[in-house]
Design a protein around this motif. Structure first.
Motif, PDB file in Angstrom:
ATOM      1  N   LEU A  40       0.824  -1.204   0.000  1.00 32.61           N
ATOM      2  CA  LEU A  40       0.000   0.000   0.000  1.00 32.61           C
ATOM      3  C   LEU A  40       0.860   1.257   0.000  1.00 32.61           C
ATOM      4  N   VAL A  41       1.919   1.267   0.789  1.00 30.73           N
ATOM      5  CA  VAL A  41       2.821   2.418   0.806  1.00 30.73           C
ATOM      6  C   VAL A  41       3.441   2.608  -0.574  1.00 30.73           C
ATOM      7  N   TYR A  42       3.836   1.507  -1.209  1.00 32.71           N
ATOM      8  CA  TYR A  42       4.445   1.570  -2.541  1.00 32.71           C
ATOM      9  C   TYR A  42       3.446   2.098  -3.571  1.00 32.71           C
ATOM     10  N   ALA A  43       2.263   1.468  -3.628  1.00 29.19           N
ATOM     11  CA  ALA A  43       1.293   1.809  -4.673  1.00 29.19           C
ATOM     12  C   ALA A  43       0.630   3.166  -4.450  1.00 29.19           C
ATOM     13  N   ALA A  44       0.261   3.457  -3.224  1.00 28.50           N
ATOM     14  CA  ALA A  44      -0.482   4.691  -2.968  1.00 28.50           C
ATOM     15  C   ALA A  44       0.405   5.841  -2.498  1.00 28.50           C
ATOM     16  N   GLY A  45       1.530   5.529  -1.902  1.00 25.11           N
ATOM     17  CA  GLY A  45       2.362   6.580  -1.342  1.00 25.11           C
ATOM     18  C   GLY A  45       3.561   6.975  -2.188  1.00 25.11           C
ATOM     19  N   LEU A  46       4.184   6.000  -2.854  1.00 21.02           N
ATOM     20  CA  LEU A  46       5.415   6.302  -3.578  1.00 21.02           C
ATOM     21  C   LEU A  46       5.228   6.481  -5.087  1.00 21.02           C
ATOM     22  N   ILE A  47       4.445   5.602  -5.703  1.00 21.37           N
ATOM     23  CA  ILE A  47       4.263   5.678  -7.152  1.00 21.37           C
ATOM     24  C   ILE A  47       3.534   6.975  -7.486  1.00 21.37           C
ATOM     25  N   GLY A  48       4.113   7.761  -8.371  1.00 16.14           N
ATOM     26  CA  GLY A  48       3.538   9.042  -8.756  1.00 16.14           C
ATOM     27  C   GLY A  48       4.078  10.215  -7.966  1.00 16.14           C
ATOM     28  N   ARG A  49       4.655   9.939  -6.808  1.00 20.44           N
ATOM     29  CA  ARG A  49       5.217  11.011  -5.980  1.00 20.44           C
ATOM     30  C   ARG A  49       6.746  11.008  -6.013  1.00 20.44           C
ATOM     31  N   ALA A  50       7.317   9.859  -6.317  1.00 20.10           N
ATOM     32  CA  ALA A  50       8.777   9.717  -6.407  1.00 20.10           C
ATOM     33  C   ALA A  50       9.079   9.079  -7.762  1.00 20.10           C
ATOM     34  N   PRO A  51      10.280   9.251  -8.279  1.00 26.74           N
ATOM     35  CA  PRO A  51      10.618   8.570  -9.529  1.00 26.74           C
ATOM     36  C   PRO A  51      10.433   7.053  -9.374  1.00 26.74           C
ATOM     37  N   PHE A  52       9.990   6.423 -10.443  1.00 27.74           N
ATOM     38  CA  PHE A  52       9.683   4.991 -10.392  1.00 27.74           C
ATOM     39  C   PHE A  52      10.872   4.185  -9.888  1.00 27.74           C
ATOM     40  N   TRP A  53      12.075   4.491 -10.385  1.00 24.47           N
ATOM     41  CA  TRP A  53      13.239   3.712  -9.995  1.00 24.47           C
ATOM     42  C   TRP A  53      13.498   3.816  -8.494  1.00 24.47           C
ATOM     43  N   LEU A  54      13.303   4.993  -7.920  1.00 22.05           N
ATOM     44  CA  LEU A  54      13.530   5.187  -6.488  1.00 22.05           C
ATOM     45  C   LEU A  54      12.442   4.490  -5.671  1.00 22.05           C
ATOM     46  N   ALA A  55      11.189   4.638  -6.091  1.00 18.66           N
ATOM     47  CA  ALA A  55      10.082   4.000  -5.382  1.00 18.66           C
ATOM     48  C   ALA A  55      10.248   2.481  -5.372  1.00 18.66           C
ATOM     49  N   THR A  56      10.621   1.915  -6.514  1.00 12.99           N
ATOM     50  CA  THR A  56      10.796   0.473  -6.612  1.00 12.99           C
ATOM     51  C   THR A  56      11.978   0.003  -5.782  1.00 12.99           C
ATOM     52  N   ALA A  57      13.075   0.741  -5.833  1.00 16.01           N
ATOM     53  CA  ALA A  57      14.248   0.364  -5.039  1.00 16.01           C
ATOM     54  C   ALA A  57      13.918   0.390  -3.548  1.00 16.01           C
ATOM     55  N   LEU A  58      13.207   1.412  -3.088  1.00 13.64           N
ATOM     56  CA  LEU A  58      12.833   1.504  -1.678  1.00 13.64           C
ATOM     57  C   LEU A  58      11.890   0.374  -1.270  1.00 13.64           C
ATOM     58  N   PHE A  59      10.909   0.084  -2.124  1.00 14.42           N
ATOM     59  CA  PHE A  59       9.948  -0.976  -1.825  1.00 14.42           C
ATOM     60  C   PHE A  59      10.640  -2.325  -1.712  1.00 14.42           C
TER      61      PHE A  59
END
Length: 164
Positions: free
Chosen positions: A99-118
């Motif tokens: 949920l944090v990845y899909a609703a919190g990070l995707i669209g707010r952070a670059p995809f590569w950063l969001a995916t790496a963090l997740f």
């Protein structure tokens, strides 16, 4: 091994659920418009990637069912003790991270950063607890970085999809 019966049953049930879910994905991907009138080919059809993912889910579910069947012949596994809860701590952690990845990070952070963090957070949370902290951290960071690189390259150069 007293937990073998519960594990075998849960693997069989979980595997059957994943097989059913994968078959549903495949069926729905086959119903999607193929855009053949517009000259679309197999790899550019909208249902191709979901269909592939559905097939992989069916295969992995079948493997999980096979593992459960091999672990403890169902007849030999006596139904003793209460069934494990469906929503345990690991499932809730997975749901929260997703949920944090899909609703919190995707669209707010670059995809590569969001995916790496997740991926890094996921690996950190589910690494064996007896593993040294430094090794867990290194494994989490490496998995996050490698996953991001592979996913980005595959989507941009194989599927020709520009990621956000």
């Amino acid at each position: 091994m007293s937990d073998g019966g519960n594990t075998a049953r849960s693997d069989l049930r979980g595997g059957a659920g994943w097989v059913g879910f994968g078959l549903l994905i495949v069926a729905e991907s086959l119903r999607m418009d193929r855009f053949t009138a517009m000259g679309a080919e197999l790899y550019t059809m909208p249902g191709f990637v979901p269909g592939m993912i559905g097939c992989v889910i069916v295969l992995l579910g079948a493997i999980l069912m096979l593992r459960g069947w091999r672990r403890g012949n169902i007849a030999a596994a006596a139904p003793g003790g209460p069934a494990p809860p469906v929503l345990n701590r690991r499932v809730l952690a997975t749901l929260a991270l997703s949920l944090v990845y899909a609703a919190g990070l995707i669209g707010r952070a670059p995809f590569w950063l969001a995916t790496a963090l997740f991926v890094a957070a996921f690996v950190w949370c589910f690494a064996p607890p007896e593993q040294a902290r430094s090794r867990r951290l290194l494994a989490a960071l490496a998995a996050g970085a490698l996953t991001t690189i592979v996913v980005t390259l595959v989507f941009q150069y194989v599927f020709l999809v520009r990621l956000p």
